[in-house]
Enzyme design. Structure first.
Site, PDB file in Angstrom:
ATOM      1  N   ARG A  35      -3.408  31.778 -10.068  1.00 25.49           N
ATOM      2  CA  ARG A  35      -4.002  30.428 -10.229  1.00 25.49           C
ATOM      3  C   ARG A  35      -3.574  29.816 -11.554  1.00 25.49           C
ATOM      4  O   ARG A  35      -3.473  28.609 -11.704  1.00 25.49           O
ATOM      5  CB  ARG A  35      -5.546  30.506 -10.134  1.00 25.49           C
ATOM      6  N   LYS A  56       5.970  15.222   1.692  1.00 23.31           N
ATOM      7  CA  LYS A  56       6.788  14.152   2.245  1.00 23.31           C
ATOM      8  C   LYS A  56       8.279  14.380   1.913  1.00 23.31           C
ATOM      9  O   LYS A  56       8.819  15.414   2.256  1.00 23.31           O
ATOM     10  CB  LYS A  56       6.248  12.814   1.756  1.00 23.31           C
ATOM     11  N   ASP A  66       2.272   6.906  -8.239  1.00 26.83           N
ATOM     12  CA  ASP A  66       2.497   7.756  -7.068  1.00 26.83           C
ATOM     13  C   ASP A  66       3.875   7.388  -6.519  1.00 26.83           C
ATOM     14  O   ASP A  66       4.080   6.286  -5.999  1.00 26.83           O
ATOM     15  CB  ASP A  66       1.388   7.527  -6.032  1.00 26.83           C
ATOM     16  N   TYR A 112      -2.649   5.136  -0.509  1.00 31.09           N
ATOM     17  CA  TYR A 112      -2.953   6.071   0.579  1.00 31.09           C
ATOM     18  C   TYR A 112      -4.478   6.171   0.714  1.00 31.09           C
ATOM     19  O   TYR A 112      -5.187   6.265  -0.303  1.00 31.09           O
ATOM     20  CB  TYR A 112      -2.320   7.443   0.266  1.00 31.09           C
TER      21      TYR A 112
END
Ligand code: LCS
Length: 394
Positions: A57, A207, A182, A110
């Site tokens: 992590r 994407k 973004d 989005y």
């Protein structure tokens, strides 16, 4: 790889360190934890005095290859890979938005980037204003004394509205805000927000960067070491970290970003022009068409028009549904930016959680159909659309 290598060299070799067994591809370090040489080494790793790995992590060597590769492509100080694009978005929100803070964001972002602010961050006293960021006066008017972030998605999902990043950087910095961009729709191949003055850039890696519709992921790149450190600390504390196997797949997808993007946008240009001249099509929004309201800005800010098209039919949503139900090659599916062509209806799918009023204000009309162009043969895609459009009888 030299630091000043070209973009394609960075795509293929970026982030990779020489491997002890001389493997050409980075190994998948599928390990949750890493042993220390001795107790002092463990303590030094935790104190940040040694750069050894501790626990996945907090950092993983395979994930680091991807983080370094994307940071090099975006010309930033460092990357932070996340389990999803929304993991990246919320990490940025959490890093800079404390109780009572305010964010100004693109209205056509989005859906989840908006609804997480409206439904969840609002519970902690964070305020958000959504404006058309392609209109600088709307940004200026929305900024308040407690504003901390200017958050821009360009081109915006799903209206393909384009915002001037350099202008936004001037506005943000004049008011002491950070500018976050973004860059999902363009990828670093077509647009480099940090070079244009942004402080932070992020992607849904799901994407174009991965490009094969087989991984969900996200990445943040900060311009400065200080922002990188803060964001890394927030991400590793919260835990939306990327898994090493996920990173390996994205590293593989990333290598072909340029050639996938070139091919997809070549297809997109032909399809957008074809749609614009079709008698059943009411309007087309594609940055490569002169009819796009920010055509000149797209030419200046992006090195290509990309592979996302939005359009509406003269028969409105009813006709759009016939179209979506009758395509055979394009898949009726959300997501975008993969080698395969996808079609979807944002108002009832990706942006369904955004209120009707907000959708209307942001230009997410009911008739808007979003088409993510893949790398198939363009003749086949046009034939597929032609057939589906011929099924509209009213
Ligand atoms: N930013 C943009 C511009 C996006 O399009 C998406 C997802 C995200 C962030 C969030 O990324 P994720 O967590 O899904 O990796 N966009 C989607 C879309 O248009 N259809 O399905 C997902």
């Amino acid at each position: 790889m030299k630091k000043n290598s070209g973009f394609n060299t960075k795509l293929v070799h970026g982030g990779q360190q020489p491997d002890v067994l001389m493997s050409v591809n980075p190994p998948i370090y599928q390990s949750s934890t890493f042993s220390f040489k001795n107790a002092d080494h463990g303590a030094a790793c935790f104190a940040g005095e040694s750069d050894g790995y501790i626990y996945s992590r907090l950092g993983n060597p395979t994930v680091r290859v991807l983080e370094d590769a994307v940071a090099a492509l975006e010309n930033g100080a460092g990357g932070i890979a996340c389990a999803s694009g929304m993991g990246a978005v919320t990490t940025v929100y959490l890093a800079y938005l404390s109780q009572g803070a305010h964010i100004v964001s693109t209205d056509a972002v989005y859906g989840a980037s908006r609804s997480v602010l409206e439904k969840h961050f609002s519970r902690f006293g964070v305020e958000a204003s959504f404006v058309d960021t392609s209109q600088p006066e709307q940004i200026e008017a929305a900024i308040r004394p407690n504003t901390k972030l200017l958050y821009v998605e360009t081109p915006a999902n799903p209206t393909i509205t384009i915002t001037d990043i350099a202008l936004c950087a001037d506005i943000a910095h004049k008011h002491g805000l950070r500018l976050v961009v973004d860059n999902t729709f363009c990828s670093p191949y077509l647009q480099k927000p940090l070079d244009l003055g942004a402080d932070i850039v992020l992607h849904s890696i799901t994407k174009f960067i991965n490009g094969h519709a087989d991984v969900v992921g996200g990445v943040i790149v900060a311009k400065t070491e200080a922002d990188h450190k803060l964001l890394y600390n927030v991400m590793t504390s919260m835990g939306p970290n990327m898994d090493p196997h996920q990173a390996f797949l994205v590293i593989r997808g990333l290598k072909t970003l340029s050639i996938r993007m070139e091919r997809a946008q070549e297809n997109a240009m032909k399809i957008a022009a074809w749609l614009e001249s079709h008698p059943k099509v009411a309007w087309v929004r594609y940055p490569g068409l002169k009819s796009h309201p920010q055509y000149d800005l797209a030419q200046k800010q992006q090195s290509g028009a990309g592979a996302m098209i939005s359009f509406g039919l003269k028969g409105g949503l009813k006709a759009g549904k016939v179209l979506m139900d009758n395509v055979q090659l394009a898949a009726l599916a959300v997501s975008l930016g993969g080698v395969e062509t996808l079609i979807q209806h944002p108002a009832s799918m990706t942006h369904s959680k955004v209120s009707s009023e907000a959708k209307l204000k942001a230009g997410i009309s009911d008739d808007l159909v979003r088409y993510s162009v893949g790398i198939e043969d363009v003749e086949d895609l046009i034939e597929d659309l032609d057939h589906a459009l011929s099924c509209i009888t009213e």
